[in-house]
Design an enzyme around this catalytic site. Structure first.
Site, PDB file in Angstrom:
ATOM      1  N   CYS A 108       0.835  -1.197   0.000  1.00  0.00           N
ATOM      2  CA  CYS A 108       0.000   0.000   0.000  1.00  0.00           C
ATOM      3  C   CYS A 108       0.876   1.255   0.000  1.00  0.00           C
ATOM      4  O   CYS A 108       1.524   1.554  -0.996  1.00  0.00           O
ATOM      5  CB  CYS A 108      -0.977  -0.038   1.172  1.00  0.00           C
ATOM      6  SG  CYS A 108      -2.360   1.133   1.016  1.00  0.00           S
ATOM      7  N   HIS A 217      -3.366  -5.670   1.116  1.00  0.00           N
ATOM      8  CA  HIS A 217      -2.644  -5.929   2.362  1.00  0.00           C
ATOM      9  C   HIS A 217      -2.607  -7.417   2.718  1.00  0.00           C
ATOM     10  O   HIS A 217      -3.510  -7.916   3.402  1.00  0.00           O
ATOM     11  CB  HIS A 217      -3.317  -5.177   3.506  1.00  0.00           C
ATOM     12  CG  HIS A 217      -3.155  -3.699   3.457  1.00  0.00           C
ATOM     13  ND1 HIS A 217      -2.234  -3.021   4.226  1.00  0.00           N
ATOM     14  CD2 HIS A 217      -3.807  -2.757   2.718  1.00  0.00           C
ATOM     15  CE1 HIS A 217      -2.319  -1.725   3.975  1.00  0.00           C
ATOM     16  NE2 HIS A 217      -3.261  -1.535   3.065  1.00  0.00           N
ATOM     17  N   GLU A 219      -0.769  -8.769   4.942  1.00  0.00           N
ATOM     18  CA  GLU A 219      -0.541  -8.924   6.387  1.00  0.00           C
ATOM     19  C   GLU A 219      -1.839  -8.951   7.175  1.00  0.00           C
ATOM     20  O   GLU A 219      -1.845  -9.319   8.356  1.00  0.00           O
ATOM     21  CB  GLU A 219       0.382  -7.814   6.904  1.00  0.00           C
ATOM     22  CG  GLU A 219      -0.270  -6.467   7.129  1.00  0.00           C
ATOM     23  CD  GLU A 219      -0.451  -5.640   5.867  1.00  0.00           C
ATOM     24  OE1 GLU A 219      -0.720  -4.429   5.994  1.00  0.00           O
ATOM     25  OE2 GLU A 219      -0.339  -6.202   4.751  1.00  0.00           O
TER      26      GLU A 219
END
Length: 250
Positions: A108, A217, A219
């Site tokens: 990002c 994302h 994560e």
């Protein structure tokens, strides 16, 4: 080999204990939001997360670097434009371009920083609908040979989280053609293009494959009960991939 428990009682695949010594740096800038999430993903994959501060002048012997998401310096000038000049970025740029080819992942805002630093081509501008967007997003793995994608199958669809307002990837036609021809489109949006990115591109790599940037994302998709649709762990492949790379290198 050990197992890493997840919240909710599920477990990941066995973790190779040889990877506990792998040191993955996670960079924090003023305005970074997802550094702790990235560090947790690193730990769940079996490696050691190392906190790195933007003003640091050394990389602390890390084996790879993650530049996580957020709004560095409030995006006041242009997303990622100020962070590009941080002292630590000079070290990251040199290490990524060196013969050692330090693996670097930009997520990002981290992707935006990598384009501003010219580690990746193109640029990021506001979403074509001019709104912040947060949703689960399906991606297709277009290139599974990079340092951050080798745990996936080519053509595999994965679901991770998307949240951005400056997520539209742009580049001139010559650059886009080169990315396509050289197999450097790492990820593509599946279904509706969420931000107007050229050719549905969600992530790209450099020519060597050690630097990867993407807008969604991974994560946020590493724990059962907390990922997309409350079941998704598709993002773990990023962190397993770089460990595969490091283990092979060592």
């Amino acid at each position: 080999m050990t197992e890493t428990p997840l919240i909710g009682g599920a477990v990941l695949a066995p973790v190779d204990t040889r990877l506990a010594g792998a040191r993955i740096g996670v960079v924090t800038f003023p305005g970074t939001l997802d550094d702790r999430d990235a560090s947790r993903a690193v730990r769940l994959s079996g490696a050691t997360a190392v906190d790195l501060w933007h003003a640091d002048t050394v990389l602390a012997d890390v084996d790879a670097v993650i530049i996580p998401g957020g709004f560095s310096y409030g995006d006041y000038l242009r997303a990622g434009a100020i962070s590009r000049f941080a002292p630590l970025m000079a070290k990251i740029i040199d290490a990524a371009n060196s013969d050692a080819k330090l693996p670097v992942l930009g997520i990002c805002n981290g992707f935006q920083i990598l384009t501003e630093a010219h580690l990746l081509p193109g640029s990021m501008i506001k979403n074509d609908h001019l709104k912040f967007l947060c949703r689960d997003q399906v991606l297709r793995v277009e290139n599974n040979t990079t340092a951050w994608t080798n745990a996936y199958a080519a053509g595999q669809d994965i679901t991770v989280v998307l949240k951005n307002q400056d997520g539209q990837y742009i580049a001139d036609e010559k650059t886009l053609d080169a990315l396509e021809a050289e197999g450097r489109v790492a990820f593509r949006y599946v279904g509706h293009n969420p931000n107007g990115s050229r050719r549905d591109i969600a992530g790209i790599s450099n020519a060597a494959g050690n630097v990867v940037g993407l807008m969604p994302h991974p994560e946020h998709a590493v724990e059962t009960g907390y990922g997309p649709a409350h079941t998704g762990t598709d993002g773990l492949g990023f962190f397993n991939s770089v460990l595969n790379t490091l283990l092979g290198d060592k």
